[in-house]
Scaffold this active site. Structure first.
Site, PDB file in Angstrom:
ATOM      1  N   GLU A 192     -16.730  -6.957  -5.040  1.00  0.00           N
ATOM      2  CA  GLU A 192     -15.348  -6.637  -4.866  1.00  0.00           C
ATOM      3  C   GLU A 192     -14.573  -8.217  -4.603  1.00  0.00           C
ATOM      4  O   GLU A 192     -13.601  -8.395  -5.363  1.00  0.00           O
ATOM      5  CB  GLU A 192     -14.937  -5.984  -3.327  1.00  0.00           C
ATOM      6  CG  GLU A 192     -15.226  -4.736  -3.267  1.00  0.00           C
ATOM      7  CD  GLU A 192     -14.226  -3.764  -4.075  1.00  0.00           C
ATOM      8  OE1 GLU A 192     -13.223  -4.323  -4.858  1.00  0.00           O
ATOM      9  OE2 GLU A 192     -14.362  -2.616  -4.106  1.00  0.00           O
ATOM     10  N   CYS A 246      -0.156   4.298   1.811  1.00  0.00           N
ATOM     11  CA  CYS A 246      -0.672   5.175   2.940  1.00  0.00           C
ATOM     12  C   CYS A 246       0.602   5.684   3.903  1.00  0.00           C
ATOM     13  O   CYS A 246       0.535   6.669   4.770  1.00  0.00           O
ATOM     14  CB  CYS A 246      -1.948   5.133   3.552  1.00  0.00           C
ATOM     15  SG  CYS A 246      -2.042   3.535   4.410  1.00  0.00           S
ATOM     16  N   ARG A 268      -3.280   3.887  12.499  1.00  0.00           N
ATOM     17  CA  ARG A 268      -2.684   5.226  12.022  1.00  0.00           C
ATOM     18  C   ARG A 268      -1.785   5.969  12.747  1.00  0.00           C
ATOM     19  O   ARG A 268      -1.057   6.747  12.243  1.00  0.00           O
ATOM     20  CB  ARG A 268      -4.020   6.153  11.368  1.00  0.00           C
ATOM     21  CG  ARG A 268      -4.765   5.291  10.096  1.00  0.00           C
ATOM     22  CD  ARG A 268      -5.833   5.922   9.684  1.00  0.00           C
ATOM     23  NE  ARG A 268      -6.685   5.231   8.850  1.00  0.00           N
ATOM     24  CZ  ARG A 268      -7.871   5.364   8.155  1.00  0.00           C
ATOM     25  NH1 ARG A 268      -8.457   6.489   8.508  1.00  0.00           N
ATOM     26  NH2 ARG A 268      -8.400   4.725   7.424  1.00  0.00           N
ATOM     27  N   LYS A 302     -11.710  -7.034   5.937  1.00  0.00           N
ATOM     28  CA  LYS A 302     -11.290  -6.272   7.244  1.00  0.00           C
ATOM     29  C   LYS A 302     -12.226  -5.041   7.254  1.00  0.00           C
ATOM     30  O   LYS A 302     -12.635  -4.394   6.402  1.00  0.00           O
ATOM     31  CB  LYS A 302      -9.880  -5.882   6.617  1.00  0.00           C
ATOM     32  CG  LYS A 302      -9.323  -4.699   7.504  1.00  0.00           C
ATOM     33  CD  LYS A 302      -7.959  -4.411   6.985  1.00  0.00           C
ATOM     34  CE  LYS A 302      -7.370  -3.082   7.599  1.00  0.00           C
ATOM     35  NZ  LYS A 302      -6.476  -2.437   7.009  1.00  0.00           N
ATOM     36  N   CYS A 329       0.658  -1.277   0.025  1.00  0.00           N
ATOM     37  CA  CYS A 329       0.027   0.019   0.114  1.00  0.00           C
ATOM     38  C   CYS A 329       0.911   1.239   0.031  1.00  0.00           C
ATOM     39  O   CYS A 329       2.268   1.138   0.088  1.00  0.00           O
ATOM     40  CB  CYS A 329      -0.971   0.026   1.214  1.00  0.00           C
ATOM     41  SG  CYS A 329      -2.338   1.230   1.089  1.00  0.00           S
ATOM     42  N   LYS A 358     -12.578  -4.495   2.033  1.00  0.00           N
ATOM     43  CA  LYS A 358     -11.756  -3.628   3.127  1.00  0.00           C
ATOM     44  C   LYS A 358     -13.021  -2.477   3.322  1.00  0.00           C
ATOM     45  O   LYS A 358     -13.166  -1.623   2.433  1.00  0.00           O
ATOM     46  CB  LYS A 358     -10.656  -3.222   2.720  1.00  0.00           C
ATOM     47  CG  LYS A 358      -9.963  -2.351   4.009  1.00  0.00           C
ATOM     48  CD  LYS A 358      -8.619  -1.908   3.517  1.00  0.00           C
ATOM     49  CE  LYS A 358      -8.035  -1.019   4.588  1.00  0.00           C
ATOM     50  NZ  LYS A 358      -6.326  -0.821   4.158  1.00  0.00           N
ATOM     51  N   SER A 360      -6.572  -2.834  14.517  1.00  0.00           N
ATOM     52  CA  SER A 360      -5.905  -2.334  15.703  1.00  0.00           C
ATOM     53  C   SER A 360      -6.899  -1.721  16.743  1.00  0.00           C
ATOM     54  O   SER A 360      -6.835  -1.897  17.822  1.00  0.00           O
ATOM     55  CB  SER A 360      -5.221  -1.153  15.252  1.00  0.00           C
ATOM     56  OG  SER A 360      -5.973  -0.326  14.247  1.00  0.00           O
TER      57      SER A 360
HETATM   58  C1  PBG Z   1      -3.054   0.473   4.808  1.00  0.00           C
HETATM   59  C2  PBG Z   1      -3.817  -0.550   5.861  1.00  0.00           C
HETATM   60  C3  PBG Z   1      -4.601   0.111   6.954  1.00  0.00           C
HETATM   61  C4  PBG Z   1      -4.461  -0.934   7.796  1.00  0.00           C
HETATM   62  C5  PBG Z   1      -3.800  -2.232   7.323  1.00  0.00           C
HETATM   63  N1  PBG Z   1      -3.627  -1.674   6.056  1.00  0.00           N
HETATM   64  C6  PBG Z   1      -4.796   1.391   7.398  1.00  0.00           C
HETATM   65  C7  PBG Z   1      -5.860   2.003   6.840  1.00  0.00           C
HETATM   66  O1  PBG Z   1      -6.455   1.448   5.580  1.00  0.00           O
HETATM   67  O2  PBG Z   1      -6.151   3.134   7.032  1.00  0.00           O
HETATM   68  C8  PBG Z   1      -5.160  -1.071   9.336  1.00  0.00           C
HETATM   69  C9  PBG Z   1      -4.939  -2.196  10.098  1.00  0.00           C
HETATM   70  C10 PBG Z   1      -5.392  -1.874  11.694  1.00  0.00           C
HETATM   71  O3  PBG Z   1      -5.967  -1.096  11.940  1.00  0.00           O
HETATM   72  O4  PBG Z   1      -4.907  -2.850  12.354  1.00  0.00           O
HETATM   73  N2  PBG Z   1      -1.824   0.198   4.465  1.00  0.00           N
END
Ligand code: PBG
Length: 330
Positions: free
Chosen positions: A237, A125, A209, A252, A123, A199, A278
């Site tokens: 999806e 971000c 984050r 997720k 990813c 997701k 998380s």
């Molecule tokens: C994006 C990504 C995210 C998470 C895993 N991969 C964050 C998002 O989409 O903002 C979140 C995982 C978590 O909250 O444990 N790289």
């Protein structure tokens, strides 16, 4: 008054621990769990994430110590997230041969070989200065197809570094197909893709984050991540990702989406993963720290519910601490 209770008595099968185990329908194994790890470019870093007690941002040496602890708990699979030395508009650290994830993958594969299965999160971000999951136009829109080109580069670079599996998490249309094409063209046709197929734009990602400093600088992720209200769209999806060659499908978050996990399990024949994210971890830890719940028991109950809902695999921050409590497939 005479009583004529039904002869059907489900309690008969709950009478003793042995009998209860005999009729247990769902068993979690340590092999079901994938442990997330946050790798930092800062040497020597070992910083606990405030909202995720027990989870750390780790320099490369510390990452290896943590991998020792994870393996000692009987968990042999990890997924890596990176904190790069610098962020830029496109997240170019993600396809650099000396990028933070590339260094981490190489380090772990050199140290453990096949003993540790290393998955890379694919990813942008964590690597872009605006915190969005790809290339962003001047007006702030996430540009789909230019992002695919970079995703291809990133996936190939991770596989070149030795990643055992790649896991695209950006919810970019066509991401699985683009990565499959890139990997196959670069001689990595044996590298599986675990797609974050379903997701949601969830508020449960808050602590993550913080962990990687990836909150979007403007706007939110609702033009690419899914609306939490939608179930049928999840099936669209997932089927697109199957068509494009995904090897595993992920849903997720997990906890608030167990119905979706079940639906994806029932409709598709690929292995299904659920991400115990998380915020789900933080809620359990916070309530346990206050003495309001038994954190370990609640965590086991949650993970069991995810497996019962149909998840074959569960990505969870509890993996290291609970692994040794779970039976092994041997
Ligand atoms: C994006 C990504 C995210 C998470 C895993 N991969 C964050 C998002 O989409 O903002 C979140 C995982 C978590 O909250 O444990 N790289």
């Amino acid at each position: 008054m005479s009583l004529h209770p039904s002869p059907r008595r489900p309690r008969r099968l709950r009478a003793s621990p042995v009998l209860r185990k005999l009729v247990r329908e769902t068993t979690l194994h340590r092999e079901d769990l994938i442990m997330p790890m946050f790798v930092s470019h800062v040497d020597g870093q070992n910083a606990e994430i405030a909202s995720m007690p027990g989870i750390f941002q780790l320099g490369l040496d510390e990452l290896q110590h943590e991998a020792d602890a994870i393996l000692a708990a009987g968990v042999s699979q990890v997924i890596l997230f990176g904190l790069p030395p610098q962020k830029d508009p496109v997240g170019s650290d993600t396809w650099s041969d000396t990028g933070i994830l590339q260094r981490a993958i190489r380090r772990l594969k050199q140290a453990y070989g096949d003993e540790l299965f290393v998955i890379s999160d694919v990813c942008f971000c964590e690597y872009t200065d605006h915190g969005h999951c790809g290339v962003v136009a001047a007006d702030g829109r996430l540009l789909n197809d230019p992002t695919l080109v970079n995703l291809q580069k990133q996936a190939v670079s991770h596989a070149d570094a030795g990643a055992d599996m790649v896991a695209p998490s950006g919810m970019i249309d066509g991401m699985v197909g683009a990565m499959r094409e890139g990997l196959d063209g670069a001689g990595h046709s044996d590298t599986p893709i675990m797609s974050y197929a379903v997701k949601y734009a969830s508020s449960f990602y808050g602590p993550f984050r913080d962990a990687v400093d990836s909150a979007p600088a403007f706007g939110d992720r609702r033009t690419y991540q899914m609306d939490p209200a939608n179930r049928r769209e999840a099936l669209v999806e997932a089927s697109l990702d199957v068509e494009q060659g995904a090897d595993l499908l992920m849903v997720k978050p997990a906890l608030a989406y167990l119905d979706v996990v079940r639906e994806v399990r029932d409709r598709f024949d690929l292995p299904v993963a659920a991400y115990n994210v998380s915020g789900e971890y933080a809620m359990v830890k916070a309530a346990a720290a206050k003495g309001w719940i038994d954190g370990e028991a609640v965590a086991l109950e949650l993970l069991t519910s995810m497996k019962r809902a149909g998840a074959d695999l569960i990505l969870s921050y509890f993996a290291r601490d609970l692994g040794s409590r779970l039976p092994s497939l041997g």
